[in-house]
Design an enzyme around this catalytic site. Sequence first.
Site, PDB file in Angstrom:
ATOM      1  N   ASP A  63      19.266 -18.523 -13.010  1.00 42.73           N
ATOM      2  CA  ASP A  63      18.663 -18.563 -14.334  1.00 42.73           C
ATOM      3  C   ASP A  63      17.141 -18.678 -14.162  1.00 42.73           C
ATOM      4  OD1 ASP A  63      18.403 -19.113 -17.182  1.00 42.73           O
ATOM      5  OD2 ASP A  63      18.148 -21.213 -16.639  1.00 42.73           O
ATOM      6  N   ASP A  65      14.509 -19.768 -17.202  1.00 43.19           N
ATOM      7  CA  ASP A  65      13.865 -20.819 -17.993  1.00 43.19           C
ATOM      8  C   ASP A  65      14.399 -22.196 -17.629  1.00 43.19           C
ATOM      9  OD1 ASP A  65      12.817 -18.586 -19.129  1.00 43.19           O
ATOM     10  OD2 ASP A  65      13.272 -19.124 -21.201  1.00 43.19           O
ATOM     11  N   GLU A  72      10.637 -23.033 -21.445  1.00 40.71           N
ATOM     12  CA  GLU A  72      11.514 -22.134 -22.175  1.00 40.71           C
ATOM     13  C   GLU A  72      10.596 -21.111 -22.833  1.00 40.71           C
ATOM     14  OE1 GLU A  72      14.922 -22.073 -22.434  1.00 40.71           O
ATOM     15  OE2 GLU A  72      14.988 -23.660 -20.911  1.00 40.71           O
ATOM     16  N   LYS A 197      25.809 -12.968 -17.349  1.00 42.01           N
ATOM     17  CA  LYS A 197      25.385 -13.699 -16.151  1.00 42.01           C
ATOM     18  C   LYS A 197      26.529 -13.792 -15.141  1.00 42.01           C
ATOM     19  CE  LYS A 197      21.667 -16.572 -18.025  1.00 42.01           C
ATOM     20  NZ  LYS A 197      21.080 -17.914 -18.022  1.00 42.01           N
TER      21      LYS A 197
END
Length: 272
Positions: A63, A65, A72, A197
């Site tokens: 990932d 952020d 973010e 994802k």
Amino acid sequence: MLAGEGLALALAEPLTSGEDVIELQLPAGDPARVRAILDACFAPADLLLSDAPIALPGLFVSDMDSTMIAAECIDELADFAGLKPQIAAITERAMQGELDFAQALTERVALLGGLGQDAIAQCLAERIEMMPGARVLVATLKAHGCFTVLVTGGFHQFADPVAEHLGFERVVANRLGMHEGRLTGGLVGGITDSGVKRQVLLEEGARLGADTVSLATGDGANDIPMLEAATYGLAYYAKPKARAAANGAIDRGDLTSVLALLGIPRRDWVLG
């Protein structure tokens, strides 16, 4: 304490990484129970539980952020539109798993409609900082033959330069719609959500070979399927639901703690 709970300990010794890491081997035991005991004794700590000897991963999917970068992106971009409190509240609820990610993303992006493209460049320059240890982690894994992918529910406009700076070899992200230099308030193409994802991790693993050891890092509810699908899912200073779903966690150190948990000696870290 493990013995007191009926969990026999076969081995306890420093890990070969040379860091402050202890390897514990138990011939049997419920992982959730073992983890609860370790958390009670050592939290906050960095840990990784595995039912087999730790092996170097051939695939790393992360990932972005609040994992690879200390922000973010959509919240910081919203600040330029004077909407950070409203959008940040939606972001937090989505990361906690309280809101549908796709719906929350669509609502937040719509609020940014009309914002100038220059705000993205300014946000990148002023607000986006790499997490400590991120570049060393990626470079070291690549030096050990690992293929690296940055997959994010954020945006290509941020993820592409971040990936280039950190050395990721593939980027999967959402794309903000633009027209005449301003955000349209919509997205171009499909949404990169939790299912995407997970699918990216599985597809890359299959491409590299069925026996490929995979590593994933993330911090929010949107990362849970990816963390669960990976051989080693490490929750990085994560929300409670994401931490509970992973088989490892970084709660104390920086991202180089991942290398220590994998048993990679500091002398083999790529520091440049």
